[in-house]
Each structure stands twice: as C-alpha cells, then as structure tokens.
Design an enzyme around this catalytic site. Structure first.
Site, mmCIF file in Angstrom:
data_model
loop_
_atom_site.group_PDB
_atom_site.id
_atom_site.type_symbol
_atom_site.label_atom_id
_atom_site.label_comp_id
_atom_site.label_asym_id
_atom_site.label_seq_id
_atom_site.Cartn_x
_atom_site.Cartn_y
_atom_site.Cartn_z
ATOM 1 N N ARG A 15 38.878 2.197 -27.623
ATOM 2 C CA ARG A 15 39.980 2.089 -28.590
ATOM 3 C C ARG A 15 41.190 2.872 -28.080
ATOM 4 O O ARG A 15 41.119 3.517 -27.028
ATOM 5 C CB ARG A 15 39.557 2.591 -29.971
ATOM 6 C CG ARG A 15 38.913 3.956 -29.985
ATOM 7 C CD ARG A 15 38.174 4.205 -31.309
ATOM 8 N NE ARG A 15 37.213 5.274 -31.195
ATOM 9 C CZ ARG A 15 37.470 6.563 -31.406
ATOM 10 N NH1 ARG A 15 38.672 6.931 -31.788
ATOM 11 N NH2 ARG A 15 36.542 7.473 -31.261
ATOM 12 N N VAL A 64 30.286 12.173 -22.916
ATOM 13 C CA VAL A 64 30.725 12.905 -21.711
ATOM 14 C C VAL A 64 30.446 14.406 -21.794
ATOM 15 O O VAL A 64 30.575 15.127 -20.804
ATOM 16 C CB VAL A 64 32.224 12.655 -21.373
ATOM 17 C CG1 VAL A 64 32.484 11.193 -21.061
ATOM 18 C CG2 VAL A 64 33.145 13.180 -22.463
ATOM 19 N N ASN A 90 40.257 9.499 -19.394
ATOM 20 C CA ASN A 90 41.076 9.375 -20.612
ATOM 21 C C ASN A 90 40.380 9.844 -21.881
ATOM 22 O O ASN A 90 41.041 10.184 -22.855
ATOM 23 C CB ASN A 90 41.498 7.896 -20.744
ATOM 24 C CG ASN A 90 42.028 7.567 -22.121
ATOM 25 O OD1 ASN A 90 43.167 7.877 -22.453
ATOM 26 N ND2 ASN A 90 41.189 6.955 -22.963
ATOM 27 N N SER A 142 48.495 15.807 -21.890
ATOM 28 C CA SER A 142 49.286 15.708 -23.120
ATOM 29 C C SER A 142 50.496 16.614 -22.975
ATOM 30 O O SER A 142 50.438 17.641 -22.279
ATOM 31 C CB SER A 142 48.459 16.163 -24.323
ATOM 32 O OG SER A 142 49.303 16.363 -25.444
ATOM 33 N N TYR A 155 42.809 22.287 -27.873
ATOM 34 C CA TYR A 155 43.314 21.040 -27.277
ATOM 35 C C TYR A 155 44.364 21.352 -26.196
ATOM 36 O O TYR A 155 44.312 20.807 -25.086
ATOM 37 C CB TYR A 155 43.910 20.174 -28.392
ATOM 38 C CG TYR A 155 44.385 18.808 -27.961
ATOM 39 C CD1 TYR A 155 43.478 17.784 -27.695
ATOM 40 C CD2 TYR A 155 45.748 18.537 -27.839
ATOM 41 C CE1 TYR A 155 43.922 16.526 -27.322
ATOM 42 C CE2 TYR A 155 46.199 17.279 -27.474
ATOM 43 C CZ TYR A 155 45.281 16.272 -27.212
ATOM 44 O OH TYR A 155 45.717 15.028 -26.839
ATOM 45 N N ALA A 156 45.300 22.251 -26.517
ATOM 46 C CA ALA A 156 46.358 22.608 -25.560
ATOM 47 C C ALA A 156 45.748 23.243 -24.306
ATOM 48 O O ALA A 156 46.163 22.936 -23.180
ATOM 49 C CB ALA A 156 47.353 23.553 -26.210
ATOM 50 N N ALA A 157 44.759 24.106 -24.505
ATOM 51 C CA ALA A 157 44.118 24.750 -23.351
ATOM 52 C C ALA A 157 43.407 23.710 -22.485
ATOM 53 O O ALA A 157 43.455 23.765 -21.250
ATOM 54 C CB ALA A 157 43.130 25.816 -23.823
ATOM 55 N N ILE A 188 51.767 9.110 -29.496
ATOM 56 C CA ILE A 188 51.438 7.687 -29.299
ATOM 57 C C ILE A 188 50.647 7.198 -30.522
ATOM 58 O O ILE A 188 49.752 7.909 -31.002
ATOM 59 C CB ILE A 188 50.577 7.487 -28.022
ATOM 60 C CG1 ILE A 188 51.192 8.210 -26.798
ATOM 61 C CG2 ILE A 188 50.355 6.000 -27.726
ATOM 62 C CD1 ILE A 188 52.530 7.721 -26.330
#
Ligand code: NAP
Length: 247
Positions: A15, A64, A90, A142, A155-157, A188
């Site tokens: 998706r 994963v 991805n 990102s 997430y940023a790390a 997005i």
C-alpha cells in the site's frame, strides 16, 4: 521503458508509497518482488497490472523486524530472481509520542523496522550486486530525518540513521558499481499521514511552498529515476520530494 529487463525488490509494497513505486516499476518494464507482512488486498490487482505490462509481480511475506526469518525470505527471493538490479527499502512505521513518555518498545520497533531491516536486507542484496559490479539501492528516509520533529523522536532517529547509513554504504560500494541513495519525502497522502489529526495536517500544509500534499506518484517517479540508468553518476545523495518544505 526506463527499467526494461531489470529486477527489483521493494519492501512495503502492499500500500501507500511502496504500492505506488511497485506500479511505476511494472509500467517501466521491471519485474518486481514486493515484500509485505501478509497477503495484501492489492495483490491480485497488482499481479493483473503486471501482466498487462508484460512483466511479473511476486508478493513475498515477512515481518522485517523478525531478523532470522527475514534473512531466509530475502535469500530465497534473491535465489529465485537470480539477482536484483534495484532494492528499495521502503517499509516503515510510526509510533508517535513525546519522548519523556515513550515506551522502549515503541523506540525499538521503529528503529528495527525503519532502520535495522534496511541494513539486513541491503547486506544480503548488495553482496550479490557487488559481485556483479552493478546495482541501485534506494532507502526511503523522510524530511523528519533531516530536520527532526517533536513527538517523533523514534521515527526521526530511524530516518536520520537511514540517511547516515545511505551515505556510508555508498562510500563503501561506489567503486564496485553499486549506488546508494535516499529519498526524503515530505507530506505524502497515504494511510500513514491519514492517521495525523486534521489540525496537524493543516499546519503542515501551511509550511509547504507548493501548497499541496505530495502524491505517491511524486515519490515513485523519483524512485524510477534513481533505479534507472538516467542516474548512473548519482550516489550518496538525499533527494527531497517535499514540495520545497525542507528548503
Ligand atoms: P504505509 O501506507 O503505512 O505503508 C507501510 C508499508 O510498510 C506497508 O506495505 C506495510 O506492509 C509495510 N510494513 C510495515 N511494517 C512492516 C513490517 N514489520 N514488515 C514488513 N513490512 C512492513 O506507509 P507509507 O506512507 O506508504 O510510507 C512508506 C515509507 O515512506 C515509510 O518508510 C515512511 O516512513 C516513508 N515516508 C512516508 C511519508 C508520508 O508522508 N506518507 C513521508 C516521509 C517518509 P503491510 O501492509 O503488510 O503492513
């Protein structure tokens, strides 16, 4: 066609951005192995889409974050394909929250899915690419990995780490014909961003010079370019696909 006779492995193909990349790759004549956690609702349609374009789509399954099983699945796919020309790392998740309240479990799962999996998969695939002296690895980072974001330290790390990993791997493999680049999408339209509350979405839109959210095709087209022979002198780069947001 820009990817004719090429073979690609794309993670998170069920998706959102990964599905968009998969469809653009199929349109450009690339045979795709798409990895996601389980049978995806898009599987039959993607297989039919591939057939229409005279190529094949193979959906494969793994979490994963489960490293030993992931290694087996990737090795099997590599054997079946006989080598990949392109790898797109991805697959990704968010587990947002303020740092002082964040559970270690949410830190670890984001790091493991967004960053460690790219290392594990690339290690297997790049070995074969290096032997063949050709290949393109694309890591989905990102804008948040470049600039940081409150409420998303994990997430940023993970994305900042992915960017540093990309540049470092590119320096190891450049002389052996393997290119490694990252894409840094801004905002997005996918299920991931649909989960962001309306107020925050509006605030983000205000900061985008293009004054619109990005579409999966905007990212997918950049992936086509980086996977194709149009970009053979481009490596160790981070390409923003963000409507100017990160400038
Ligand atoms: P999405 O719609 O939530 O899709 C995520 C994909 O990752 C799905 O295919 C999902 O497979 C797969 N995935 C998640 N956890 C997995 C796991 N443990 N093992 C295997 N596959 C897993 O996300 P998206 O918006 O398309 O984002 C794709 C990538 O772009 C992510 O890395 C994200 O961080 C990055 N990105 C997105 C944006 C944005 O605005 N959307 C901006 C910057 C960066 P299942 O369907 O099987 O769960």
């Amino acid at each position: 066609m820009l990817l004719e006779n090429k073979k690609a492995l794309i993670t998170g193909s069920s998706r959102g951005i990964g599905l968009g990349i998969t469809k653009r790759y199929l349109e450009e004549g690339c045979e795709v192995w798409g990895l996601c956690t389980k049978d995806s609702p898009a599987k039959a349609e993607t297989e039919a889409f591939a057939k229409e374009h005279g190529v094949a789509y193979h959906e494969i399954h793994a979490n994963v974050a489960e490293v030993e099983n992931l290694k087996l699945v990737i090795k099997d796919a590599l054997k079946e394909a006989g080598g990949f020309d392109i790898l797109v790392n991805n697959a990704g998740i968010t587990r947002d929250g303020l740092s002082f309240r964040m559970k270690l479990e949410d830190w670890n799962s984001v790091l493991s899915i967004n960053l460690t999996s790219a290392f594990i998969i690339s290690q297997i695939i790049s070995g074969d690419m290096i032997r063949k002296r050709a290949g393109s690895i694309i890591n989905m980072a990102s804008i948040v990995g470049l600039h940081g974001q409150g409420g998303q330290v994990n997430y940023a790390a993970s994305k900042g780490g992915l960017i540093a990993y990309t540049k470092s791997l590119a320096k190891e493999t450049g002389a052996r014909g393997v290119r490694v680049n990252a894409i840094a999408p801004g905002f997005i339209e996918t299920e991931m961003t649909a989960a962001v509350n309306e107020e925050a979405q509006k605030a983000w839109l205000e900061t985008i010079p293009a004054k619109r959210a990005g579409k999966v095709e905007d990212v997918a087209n950049t992936c086509v370019f980086l996977g194709s022979d149009l970009s053979t002198y481009i490596t160790a780069q981070v390409i923003g696909v963000d409507g100017g947001m990160g400038a």
